[in-house]
Scaffold this motif. Sequence first.
Motif, PDB file in Angstrom:
ATOM      1  N   UNK A 158       0.979  -1.120  -0.028  1.00  8.09           N
ATOM      2  CA  UNK A 158      -0.055   0.047   0.096  1.00  8.09           C
ATOM      3  C   UNK A 158       0.864   1.310   0.156  1.00  8.09           C
ATOM      4  N   UNK A 159       1.875   1.273   0.748  1.00  7.89           N
ATOM      5  CA  UNK A 159       2.680   2.281   0.869  1.00  7.89           C
ATOM      6  C   UNK A 159       3.502   2.569  -0.473  1.00  7.89           C
ATOM      7  N   UNK A 160       4.224   1.762  -1.035  1.00  9.11           N
ATOM      8  CA  UNK A 160       4.617   1.823  -2.639  1.00  9.11           C
ATOM      9  C   UNK A 160       3.821   2.221  -3.257  1.00  9.11           C
ATOM     10  N   UNK A 161       2.433   1.709  -3.328  1.00  5.15           N
ATOM     11  CA  UNK A 161       1.329   2.276  -4.569  1.00  5.15           C
ATOM     12  C   UNK A 161       1.209   3.514  -4.304  1.00  5.15           C
ATOM     13  N   UNK A 162       0.980   4.052  -3.087  1.00  2.00           N
ATOM     14  CA  UNK A 162       0.679   5.310  -2.810  1.00  2.00           C
ATOM     15  C   UNK A 162       1.698   6.549  -3.152  1.00  2.00           C
ATOM     16  N   UNK A 163       3.080   6.195  -2.733  1.00  2.00           N
ATOM     17  CA  UNK A 163       4.148   6.889  -3.264  1.00  2.00           C
ATOM     18  C   UNK A 163       3.955   6.923  -4.948  1.00  2.00           C
ATOM     19  N   UNK A 164       3.854   5.883  -5.522  1.00  3.19           N
ATOM     20  CA  UNK A 164       4.066   6.006  -7.070  1.00  3.19           C
ATOM     21  C   UNK A 164       2.934   6.684  -7.526  1.00  3.19           C
ATOM     22  N   UNK A 165       1.474   6.460  -6.954  1.00  4.26           N
ATOM     23  CA  UNK A 165       0.352   7.261  -7.450  1.00  4.26           C
ATOM     24  C   UNK A 165       0.367   8.675  -7.228  1.00  4.26           C
ATOM     25  N   UNK A 166       1.181   9.130  -6.181  1.00  6.81           N
ATOM     26  CA  UNK A 166       1.352  10.473  -6.038  1.00  6.81           C
ATOM     27  C   UNK A 166       2.101  11.221  -6.855  1.00  6.81           C
ATOM     28  N   UNK A 167       3.086  10.661  -7.178  1.00  4.84           N
ATOM     29  CA  UNK A 167       4.006  11.035  -8.462  1.00  4.84           C
ATOM     30  C   UNK A 167       3.001  11.220  -9.752  1.00  4.84           C
TER      31      UNK A 167
END
Length: 375
Positions: free
Chosen positions: A131-140
């Motif tokens: 979830x953390x990895x996805x959140x960071x990628x989606x923010x970019x």
Amino acid sequence: MALEHYIRSGQRRLRCGYTTGTCAALAAGGAASLLLLGEAPERLSLVTPKGLAVEAAPEGLRYEGDAAVCGVRKDGGDDADATHGLVVVARVEKSPGPGVRIHGGEGVGRVTKPGLDQPVGVAAINRVPRQMVEAQARAVCAKAGYTGGLEVTLSIPGGREAAQKTFNPALGVEGGLSILGTSGIVEPMSQQALVDTIALELNQAAALGARDMILTPGNYGEEFLRKHPLGGAPVVKVSNFIGDALDLAAGHPFRQVLLVGHIGKLVKLAGGVMNTHSRYADCRAELFCAHAACCGASRQVCLELLQAATADRCLEILDGAGLREPVLRRLLEAIQLHLDRRVQGKYRVGAVLFSNTYGLLGQTGPGREIIQSWK
């Protein structure tokens, strides 16, 4: 950059670190920034699930063909373990399909036994880090206005060798390390410091007039109690030091103490094990097997239990054999027997067992009575 967050353990001030999951998320954000924005950030940052801001310097930030790569070095703080100092690397590339897909590469283990956080055959990257990895990628992606998909491959150079120093092979994670973390933060675990902290918190609760207490090993127990509040008694985290905490509680005028914990920890109490760290005893499968045999389990069921990697897998096997309820009853009775022996009548003690997969599993008789007294 070292995480400047500390906890007080007895007379010591210990620096926290961050998890492999936090490293993976930071690295994914750095690689995505280079890929989609053309930016090479000097520092990477995020807010962990625990609410703490973390910063780290990227390592090896570069293009690799049509992909971007970024690494973040693991900092275990004052609780350095087998992963301390290793670099968690994220390789990010565009994909035609929507969404963010996460894969495991070199040095990341693969699940080979059921009952773990991820299914068999999948990279050992747990739910919260995903979830953390996805959140960071989606923010970019949002910042770049990019609406396509991303493929994120996580790797840990040296992870295969480091995993041999962990319990991963015994748990059924082969070929490397797991990417873990529920809070994003690693809190140091010094044995004496933790026992001193437990003593301090019990002292404070008693000084404030508390006569009932809830003890829980850690984050899973706290999360369970938030979702299933059992009463207004103070809650103290005791880590693996169940016996020490019970002994310390006996030095105060507490009337009732309720132990609330994940079955993977507390099942060990059925064998009289009062320090539940796996380096001292890991008899979970053996206890399930012994009590299942007393309930009429077949030889095949017993063999499956002995090969199970987790307590949740044991419960799954017992469900398939129609034996979960009778085995849990026996285990709860054994847990209560050993709790009573430890406490020696200084106060009333009981226990509540739960599982992240199956929820509330049951209470010992005195545990049920303590909960009723709080209603």
